[in-house]
Design a protein around this motif. Structure first.
Motif, PDB file in Angstrom:
ATOM      1  N   SER A 151      43.587  34.150  53.924  1.00 42.90           N
ATOM      2  CA  SER A 151      42.471  33.652  53.129  1.00 42.90           C
ATOM      3  C   SER A 151      41.388  34.717  53.092  1.00 42.90           C
ATOM      4  O   SER A 151      40.795  35.057  54.112  1.00 42.90           O
TER       5      SER A 151
ATOM      6  N   THR B  92      41.279  47.367  44.060  1.00 44.02           N
ATOM      7  CA  THR B  92      41.782  46.046  44.430  1.00 44.02           C
ATOM      8  C   THR B  92      43.300  45.975  44.376  1.00 44.02           C
ATOM      9  O   THR B  92      43.933  45.411  45.265  1.00 44.02           O
TER      10      THR B  92
ATOM     11  N   LEU C  46      45.730  44.811  47.466  1.00 41.64           N
ATOM     12  CA  LEU C  46      46.530  43.601  47.419  1.00 41.64           C
ATOM     13  C   LEU C  46      48.011  43.914  47.576  1.00 41.64           C
ATOM     14  O   LEU C  46      48.738  43.195  48.267  1.00 41.64           O
TER      15      LEU C  46
ATOM     16  N   LEU D  76      48.330  31.975  50.197  1.00 41.37           N
ATOM     17  CA  LEU D  76      47.391  33.033  49.815  1.00 41.37           C
ATOM     18  C   LEU D  76      46.196  32.416  49.101  1.00 41.37           C
ATOM     19  O   LEU D  76      46.347  31.695  48.115  1.00 41.37           O
TER      20      LEU D  76
ATOM     21  N   LEU E 130      42.679  33.447  47.276  1.00 39.13           N
ATOM     22  CA  LEU E 130      41.875  34.534  46.702  1.00 39.13           C
ATOM     23  C   LEU E 130      40.644  34.004  45.958  1.00 39.13           C
ATOM     24  O   LEU E 130      40.036  34.736  45.179  1.00 39.13           O
TER      25      LEU E 130
ATOM     26  N   CYS F  86      37.070  35.938  45.029  1.00 33.55           N
ATOM     27  CA  CYS F  86      36.945  37.125  45.869  1.00 33.55           C
ATOM     28  C   CYS F  86      37.190  38.376  45.041  1.00 33.55           C
ATOM     29  O   CYS F  86      37.610  38.316  43.887  1.00 33.55           O
TER      30      CYS F  86
ATOM     31  N   VAL G 257      39.802  41.429  40.497  1.00 29.80           N
ATOM     32  CA  VAL G 257      41.093  40.752  40.368  1.00 29.80           C
ATOM     33  C   VAL G 257      41.331  40.397  38.906  1.00 29.80           C
ATOM     34  O   VAL G 257      40.604  39.591  38.320  1.00 29.80           O
TER      35      VAL G 257
ATOM     36  N   GLU H  41      46.592  42.405  39.107  1.00 27.49           N
ATOM     37  CA  GLU H  41      46.738  41.825  40.444  1.00 27.49           C
ATOM     38  C   GLU H  41      47.616  40.579  40.398  1.00 27.49           C
ATOM     39  O   GLU H  41      48.395  40.321  41.323  1.00 27.49           O
TER      40      GLU H  41
ATOM     41  N   LEU I  89      43.526  30.489  43.247  1.00 24.82           N
ATOM     42  CA  LEU I  89      42.947  31.521  42.385  1.00 24.82           C
ATOM     43  C   LEU I  89      41.642  31.060  41.743  1.00 24.82           C
ATOM     44  O   LEU I  89      41.096  31.767  40.885  1.00 24.82           O
TER      45      LEU I  89
END
Length: 317
Positions: free
Chosen positions: A105, A116, A120, A133, A135, A138, A142, A146, A162
């Motif tokens: 996290s 990024t 990742l 996962l 994200l 963040c 992204v 990604e 997401l």
């Protein structure tokens, strides 16, 4: 409660201790804990909610080190972007620790960094058994690249968050939906670039989905009804703020086992201005979304214990 620096905690797994530090049940009649089988000790350790406690246990003797260290890496807690980078360095040099990771996290760890995608990709490549996962909101860069990385290197994921990622479009999300067919939990709330096209794709290919959050999504009535009809395993659906949903047609096809959330005060800060990329009340959305997170995970997710989601200790820098 003190917290451990990630580099001190994992620089070389945790340095091996001399043989004299072995727990020897035969050395004392009072060593009742040391005489327990590894399976029982590991079960006890799994109930510890503090990473600091696991770190202390891993530092006591070789046996405790071997039992506690994998649990320490199972769901690492990051307090900053820098601690995330230190974690990445560790799993790159210690493959056995990367294989222990089940949940990552990095929600709300905002960082203006053009790299990024490599970051990742390294995380996913070095954590091949990753199951969960997160994200949310963040890493500002992204985007669809990604998303494609996730679709390529994390097809085993069962849970993915997401929400509030502003730059992922239909193309990127559909890559994930196409290749990550083991997803049970999916959060794609408050994503302004996602249109009904993606929701239609999801409705036609629900796979194994059990929990879905599409709050403030641009889903149409017909698509929502199709999703509910096709997603036979779906048990929880959040459609708060889905302005394009104008009728109650979806209620006619909703099975009894499906919980549908239509109104939630947790999203009071997400208005039309927010849809255009700005939050209406500064950074208040962090508190708002944390409230949602607690209810989603503790109030509904039967698989998760209350202790699993507590913010107790953590890895600090």
């Amino acid at each position: 409660m003190p917290s451990a620096a990630f580099d001190d905690l994992t620089a070389a797994m945790i340095p091996a201790l001399p043989d004299s530090h072995h727990c020897d049940a035969s050395s004392s009649s009072k060593c009742s804990f040391e005489s327990l089988p590894n399976e029982i000790v590991r079960a006890i350790f799994k109930n510890l909610s503090s990473q600091w406690d696991l770190h202390c246990l891993a530092s006591t003797c070789k046996r405790m080190n071997a039992l506690a260290t994998p649990l320490l890496y199972e769901a690492p807690d990051f307090c900053s972007y820098e601690s995330l980078l230190l974690f990445l360095t560790t799993v790159e040099t210690h493959a056995e620790l990367g294989r222990a990771v089940r949940k990552l996290s990095i929600a709300f760890h905002r960082h203006e960094d053009s790299s990024t995608l490599p970051l990742l990709a390294k995380l996913l490549n070095n954590c091949p058994e990753l199951d969960d996962l997160d994200l949310r909101d963040c890493l500002q860069q992204v985007r669809d690249e990604e998303a494609t990385c996730i679709a390529t290197y994390a097809q085993q994921l069962r849970s993915l968050s997401l929400s509030m990622l502003q730059y992922i479009t239909d193309e990127g999300l559909q890559q994930i939906l196409t290749h990550c067919k083991n997803l049970r939990h999916l959060e794609i709330a408050c994503m302004p670039e996602i249109t009904d096209k993606s929701f239609r794709f999801l409705a036609e290919n629900p796979n194994l989905l059990e929990k879905l959050n599409i709050a403030y999504g641009s889903i149409e009535d017909e698509t929502l009804a199709l999703l509910i009809r096709n997603a036979k395993r779906l048990r929880y659906l959040d459609i708060t703020g889905c302005l394009c949903v104008e009728t109650k047609e979806y209620l006619e096809v909703a099975p009894a086992h499906l919980t549908i959330v239509t109104h939630s005060s947790r999203y009071s800060d997400w208005d039309q201005t927010s849809r255009d990329g700005e939050w209406s009340d500064g950074d208040d959305h962090f508190d708002m979304y944390d409230d949602y997170d607690e209810e989603w995970q503790n109030g509904y997710a039967g698989e998760a214990s209350d202790a699993e989601w507590e913010d107790d200790g953590g890895i600090d820098i």
